[in-house]
Design a protein around this motif. Structure first.
Motif, short mmCIF file in Angstrom:
data_model
loop_
_atom_site.label_atom_id
_atom_site.label_comp_id
_atom_site.label_asym_id
_atom_site.label_seq_id
_atom_site.Cartn_x
_atom_site.Cartn_y
_atom_site.Cartn_z
N GLY A 89 0.17 -1.42 0.19
CA GLY A 89 -0.25 -0.37 0.12
C GLY A 89 1.24 1.24 0.02
N ALA A 90 1.72 1.39 0.89
CA ALA A 90 2.78 2.64 1.17
C ALA A 90 3.33 2.82 -0.51
N THR A 91 4.06 1.69 -0.67
CA THR A 91 5.13 1.89 -2.33
C THR A 91 3.39 2.09 -3.31
N ILE A 92 2.14 1.42 -3.83
CA ILE A 92 1.85 2.40 -4.22
C ILE A 92 1.44 4.09 -4.16
N LYS A 93 0.74 3.88 -3.03
CA LYS A 93 0.54 5.53 -2.80
C LYS A 93 1.45 5.90 -3.20
N LYS A 94 3.13 5.47 -3.13
CA LYS A 94 4.24 7.06 -2.81
C LYS A 94 4.60 7.13 -5.01
N LEU A 95 4.29 5.63 -5.24
CA LEU A 95 4.93 5.75 -6.83
C LEU A 95 3.49 6.83 -7.80
N THR A 96 2.08 6.69 -7.26
CA THR A 96 1.41 7.00 -8.07
C THR A 96 1.17 8.79 -7.83
N ARG A 97 1.56 9.17 -6.26
CA ARG A 97 1.90 9.82 -5.84
C ARG A 97 3.15 10.80 -7.07
N ASP A 98 3.84 10.34 -7.43
CA ASP A 98 5.06 10.30 -7.65
C ASP A 98 4.71 10.77 -9.83
N ILE A 136 -5.06 3.76 -7.54
CA ILE A 136 -4.81 2.95 -8.34
C ILE A 136 -5.33 3.12 -9.90
N ARG A 137 -5.03 3.05 -11.29
CA ARG A 137 -5.71 3.05 -12.07
C ARG A 137 -6.65 1.76 -12.60
N ASN A 138 -5.85 1.51 -12.98
CA ASN A 138 -6.81 -0.58 -13.54
C ASN A 138 -6.62 -1.47 -12.76
N LYS A 139 -8.09 -2.64 -12.39
CA LYS A 139 -7.78 -3.65 -11.70
C LYS A 139 -8.36 -4.76 -12.70
N TYR A 140 -7.07 -5.65 -12.96
CA TYR A 140 -8.21 -7.12 -13.55
C TYR A 140 -7.94 -8.21 -12.33
N ALA A 141 -9.45 -8.88 -12.65
CA ALA A 141 -10.11 -9.54 -11.64
C ALA A 141 -10.05 -10.59 -11.84
N GLY A 142 -9.59 -11.98 -11.33
CA GLY A 142 -9.53 -13.16 -11.42
C GLY A 142 -10.32 -14.13 -10.45
N ASN A 143 -10.89 -15.36 -10.65
CA ASN A 143 -11.84 -15.94 -9.74
C ASN A 143 -10.65 -17.28 -10.21
N PHE A 144 -9.77 -17.53 -9.76
CA PHE A 144 -9.29 -18.24 -9.13
C PHE A 144 -9.55 -19.00 -8.13
N PRO A 145 -9.49 -20.13 -7.34
CA PRO A 145 -9.62 -20.07 -6.23
C PRO A 145 -9.29 -20.58 -4.45
N ASN A 146 -9.54 -19.68 -4.14
CA ASN A 146 -9.17 -19.28 -3.11
C ASN A 146 -8.35 -20.28 -2.09
N ILE A 147 -7.34 -20.54 -1.58
CA ILE A 147 -6.61 -20.79 -1.13
C ILE A 147 -6.88 -22.35 -1.84
N GLU A 148 -7.21 -22.83 -2.85
CA GLU A 148 -7.44 -23.84 -3.23
C GLU A 148 -6.13 -23.66 -5.03
N MET A 149 -5.03 -22.78 -5.16
CA MET A 149 -4.85 -22.16 -6.35
C MET A 149 -3.95 -23.43 -6.43
N ASN A 150 -3.38 -24.28 -5.57
CA ASN A 150 -2.73 -25.30 -6.02
C ASN A 150 -2.84 -26.04 -7.31
N ASN A 151 -4.58 -26.69 -6.96
CA ASN A 151 -5.54 -26.46 -7.69
C ASN A 151 -5.37 -26.29 -9.48
N ALA A 152 -5.35 -25.10 -9.73
CA ALA A 152 -5.96 -24.51 -10.93
C ALA A 152 -4.17 -25.25 -11.83
N THR A 153 -4.06 -24.96 -12.68
CA THR A 153 -2.87 -25.39 -13.76
C THR A 153 -2.03 -23.87 -13.62
N HIS A 154 -0.47 -24.03 -13.95
CA HIS A 154 0.20 -23.49 -13.87
C HIS A 154 0.41 -22.39 -14.71
#
Length: 206
Positions: A89-98, A136-154
């Motif tokens: 969070g702090a890094t993002i705020k500094k980057l956008t502020r700069d 933050i400019r844009n958000k890209y939202a995925g729907n991979f399984p929470n706490i089960e990303m090991n079940n999603a293919t690499h």
């Protein structure tokens, strides 16, 4: 390094940038006189176990003195909503502020398995509010399984991040540490390490 930081603080407000380039051991005419055994001993003390080329150093310096370095595109790739705030969070705020642009890519945007999870509307409202606060400019939202990303293919993880890399036209990707003990964080980090090599597979990606 300390001198460069002090200079940046003192003169940054006037648009003057201060950087330090520390290339380490380089392949030059001088180092060519070393034996292979001597070079191997030096390589073992470096993080990449190899020498730095003169060209790579020149390209780095060329970038730092260019206008491109004044305004860069960053992509923050995280496993869950709020990871971007808690972890960077702090890094993002500094980057956008700069004056830099920051996009976020959230792999498990719904976080269905999270304890004390708010309802969908509240979760989305919180994400929108924090994004606005951080710039933050844009958000890209995925729907991979929470706490089960090991079940999603690499491959599926990598391809989703690659799409975000292309859409954001990012110069830098920030993500979790590969040794993070959270399962989803670790898989996100590993997928990022593969996705950022997209330029090696597609010539149009720089």
């Amino acid at each position: 390094e300390a001198f460069s930081k002090d200079t940046a603080r003192e003169w940054g407000g006037m648009g003057i940038r201060s950087n330090v380039v520390v290339p380490g051991f380089m392949e030059t005419a001088m180092s060519s006189t070393l034996t292979d055994d001597q070079k191997d001993r030096i390589y073992k003390r470096t993080s990449m176990k190899a020498a730095t080329s003169v060209r790579s150093v020149a390209e780095t310096v060329s970038f730092l003195v260019s206008e491109k370095a004044c305004s860069m595109n960053y992509l923050v790739v995280v496993a869950h909503p709020d990871d971007e705030v808690l972890g960077a969070g702090a890094t993002i705020k500094k980057l956008t502020r700069d004056g830099h642009s920051v996009d976020i890519c959230i792999m498990c945007s719904e976080a269905k398995a999270r304890a004390f999870r708010p309802d969908d509307n509240e979760l989305n409202d919180d994400l929108d509010a924090s994004s606005k606060m951080l710039g933050i400019r844009n958000k890209y939202a995925g729907n991979f399984p929470n706490i089960e990303m090991n079940n999603a293919t690499h491959l599926s993880l990598v391809q989703f991040i690659e799409k975000a890399i292309i859409a954001s036209n990012c110069d830098v990707v920030i993500t979790h540490h590969p040794s993070d003990t959270n399962n989803d964080h670790m898989h996100t980090s590993m997928a990022c390490q593969a996705a950022i090599r997209l330029f090696q597979r597609r010539a149009e990606v720089k």
